[in-house]
Design a protein around this motif. Structure first.
Motif, PDB file in Angstrom:
ATOM      1  N   LEU A 133       7.537   6.116   5.582  1.00 56.40           N
ATOM      2  CA  LEU A 133       6.756   7.300   5.944  1.00 56.40           C
ATOM      3  C   LEU A 133       6.191   7.991   4.704  1.00 56.40           C
ATOM      4  O   LEU A 133       5.057   8.488   4.720  1.00 56.40           O
ATOM      5  CB  LEU A 133       7.610   8.257   6.768  1.00 56.40           C
ATOM      6  CG  LEU A 133       8.040   7.698   8.132  1.00 56.40           C
ATOM      7  CD1 LEU A 133       9.124   8.572   8.752  1.00 56.40           C
ATOM      8  CD2 LEU A 133       6.847   7.548   9.051  1.00 56.40           C
ATOM      9  N   LEU A 134       6.957   8.005   3.623  1.00 55.54           N
ATOM     10  CA  LEU A 134       6.454   8.598   2.386  1.00 55.54           C
ATOM     11  C   LEU A 134       5.346   7.744   1.773  1.00 55.54           C
ATOM     12  O   LEU A 134       4.406   8.274   1.176  1.00 55.54           O
ATOM     13  CB  LEU A 134       7.603   8.819   1.401  1.00 55.54           C
ATOM     14  CG  LEU A 134       8.615   9.877   1.854  1.00 55.54           C
ATOM     15  CD1 LEU A 134       9.836   9.882   0.944  1.00 55.54           C
ATOM     16  CD2 LEU A 134       7.980  11.255   1.928  1.00 55.54           C
ATOM     17  N   ALA A 135       5.432   6.426   1.951  1.00 51.99           N
ATOM     18  CA  ALA A 135       4.341   5.554   1.514  1.00 51.99           C
ATOM     19  C   ALA A 135       3.080   5.843   2.330  1.00 51.99           C
ATOM     20  O   ALA A 135       1.969   5.865   1.796  1.00 51.99           O
ATOM     21  CB  ALA A 135       4.744   4.086   1.636  1.00 51.99           C
ATOM     22  N   ALA A 136       3.263   6.096   3.623  1.00 55.33           N
ATOM     23  CA  ALA A 136       2.117   6.459   4.467  1.00 55.33           C
ATOM     24  C   ALA A 136       1.505   7.774   3.998  1.00 55.33           C
ATOM     25  O   ALA A 136       0.275   7.927   3.992  1.00 55.33           O
ATOM     26  CB  ALA A 136       2.548   6.556   5.929  1.00 55.33           C
ATOM     27  N   ALA A 137       2.348   8.714   3.583  1.00 50.30           N
ATOM     28  CA  ALA A 137       1.828   9.988   3.067  1.00 50.30           C
ATOM     29  C   ALA A 137       1.046   9.764   1.773  1.00 50.30           C
ATOM     30  O   ALA A 137      -0.023  10.358   1.576  1.00 50.30           O
ATOM     31  CB  ALA A 137       2.981  10.973   2.834  1.00 50.30           C
ATOM     32  N   MET A 138       1.556   8.900   0.906  1.00 50.70           N
ATOM     33  CA  MET A 138       0.825   8.581  -0.328  1.00 50.70           C
ATOM     34  C   MET A 138      -0.527   7.961  -0.005  1.00 50.70           C
ATOM     35  O   MET A 138      -1.538   8.282  -0.638  1.00 50.70           O
ATOM     36  CB  MET A 138       1.639   7.622  -1.200  1.00 50.70           C
ATOM     37  CG  MET A 138       2.853   8.238  -1.848  1.00 50.70           C
ATOM     38  SD  MET A 138       3.912   7.005  -2.658  1.00 50.70           S
ATOM     39  CE  MET A 138       2.870   6.449  -3.972  1.00 50.70           C
ATOM     40  N   CYS A 139      -0.547   7.076   0.975  1.00 52.34           N
ATOM     41  CA  CYS A 139      -1.800   6.451   1.392  1.00 52.34           C
ATOM     42  C   CYS A 139      -2.778   7.501   1.917  1.00 52.34           C
ATOM     43  O   CYS A 139      -3.958   7.493   1.574  1.00 52.34           O
ATOM     44  CB  CYS A 139      -1.514   5.385   2.450  1.00 52.34           C
ATOM     45  SG  CYS A 139      -2.981   4.514   3.026  1.00 52.34           S
ATOM     46  N   GLU A 141      -2.887  10.648   1.193  1.00 51.47           N
ATOM     47  CA  GLU A 141      -3.397  11.429   0.054  1.00 51.47           C
ATOM     48  C   GLU A 141      -4.469  10.641  -0.692  1.00 51.47           C
ATOM     49  O   GLU A 141      -5.513  11.186  -1.063  1.00 51.47           O
ATOM     50  CB  GLU A 141      -2.245  11.789  -0.869  1.00 51.47           C
ATOM     51  CG  GLU A 141      -2.640  12.739  -1.970  1.00 51.47           C
ATOM     52  CD  GLU A 141      -1.439  13.203  -2.742  1.00 51.47           C
ATOM     53  OE1 GLU A 141      -1.164  14.415  -2.715  1.00 51.47           O
ATOM     54  OE2 GLU A 141      -0.775  12.362  -3.370  1.00 51.47           O
ATOM     55  N   HIS A 142      -4.231   9.356  -0.903  1.00 52.32           N
ATOM     56  CA  HIS A 142      -5.193   8.498  -1.592  1.00 52.32           C
ATOM     57  C   HIS A 142      -6.526   8.451  -0.836  1.00 52.32           C
ATOM     58  O   HIS A 142      -7.590   8.385  -1.447  1.00 52.32           O
ATOM     59  CB  HIS A 142      -4.607   7.091  -1.727  1.00 52.32           C
ATOM     60  CG  HIS A 142      -5.504   6.107  -2.390  1.00 52.32           C
ATOM     61  ND1 HIS A 142      -5.752   6.111  -3.745  1.00 52.32           N
ATOM     62  CD2 HIS A 142      -6.228   5.076  -1.881  1.00 52.32           C
ATOM     63  CE1 HIS A 142      -6.588   5.137  -4.046  1.00 52.32           C
ATOM     64  NE2 HIS A 142      -6.892   4.486  -2.927  1.00 52.32           N
ATOM     65  N   LEU A 143      -6.453   8.518   0.489  1.00 48.81           N
ATOM     66  CA  LEU A 143      -7.656   8.466   1.315  1.00 48.81           C
ATOM     67  C   LEU A 143      -8.314   9.833   1.504  1.00 48.81           C
ATOM     68  O   LEU A 143      -9.271   9.967   2.258  1.00 48.81           O
ATOM     69  CB  LEU A 143      -7.316   7.857   2.684  1.00 48.81           C
ATOM     70  CG  LEU A 143      -6.885   6.391   2.648  1.00 48.81           C
ATOM     71  CD1 LEU A 143      -6.388   5.951   4.014  1.00 48.81           C
ATOM     72  CD2 LEU A 143      -8.036   5.507   2.175  1.00 48.81           C
TER      73      LEU A 143
END
Length: 185
Positions: A133-139, A141-143
């Motif tokens: 889920l934190l990786a999804a949040a990073m993604c 933010e990147h988008l």
């Protein structure tokens, strides 16, 4: 290619004034590749005058991660050293169920949990989905979806406090943790 995205990511440390890329290397042992890295750092540092760059021995970076982890902003390292340092960071955070990772290039980016897919516990309901889920949040933010990413991070923090999974000393199953995140959202 490694140092430009690292410089672009700088400035997100606990201390907002800290804009530093620490390049973990073994320049005292790997002298030839160390010279190449030094040239690359000099080139990229000229493009990012507001970012400090330091080349540090990977051994010293390891010790600093343990003794003063908040002294870092961005750490850049080649694959082998980066893999070792990221597992150390996972241990400092509480385990492999927590850290997310990003591989960001000029054209593409991949976001994933540091721990991988954990096939040994697949289907048992014991995996901690926080890193995913934190990786999804990073993604997000990147988008450019900073608000949604911040909301997801906050919901994961809430679930970690209220419904920790087994690896963190709690009893929540994967589904119960995911439900707690959904509720917090």
């Amino acid at each position: 290619r490694l140092l430009r995205p690292a410089a672009a990511l700088s400035g997100r440390a606990a201390d907002p004034a800290l804009r530093r890329v620490t390049v973990a290397d073994k320049p005292n042992i790997l002298r030839e590749s160390g010279a190449i890295i030094r040239d690359a750092v000099d080139e990229v540092a000229a493009e990012f005058p507001d970012v400090d760059f330091e080349i540090a021995n990977a051994d010293a970076v390891t010790m600093r991660l343990i003794t003063s982890p908040m002294s870092f902003d961005v750490i850049a390292a080649e694959n082998l050293l980066g893999d070792i340092l990221s597992d150390l960071g996972a241990g400092l955070m509480g385990g492999l169920g927590l850290p997310a990772s990003a591989n960001v290039g000029a054209k593409f980016a991949v976001f994933e949990p540091v721990h991988g897919s954990a096939p040994d516990i697949a289907g048992r309901g014991v995996a901690n989905p926080a890193a995913f889920l934190l990786a999804a949040a990073m993604c997000g933010e990147h988008l450019g979806l900073a608000d949604g990413a911040a909301r997801l991070r906050a919901a994961v923090r809430t679930a970690l406090r209220e419904s920790p999974t087994r690896d963190l000393g709690g009893t929540a199953t994967t589904a119960e943790f995911a439900a707690a995140v959904a509720e917090a959202l």
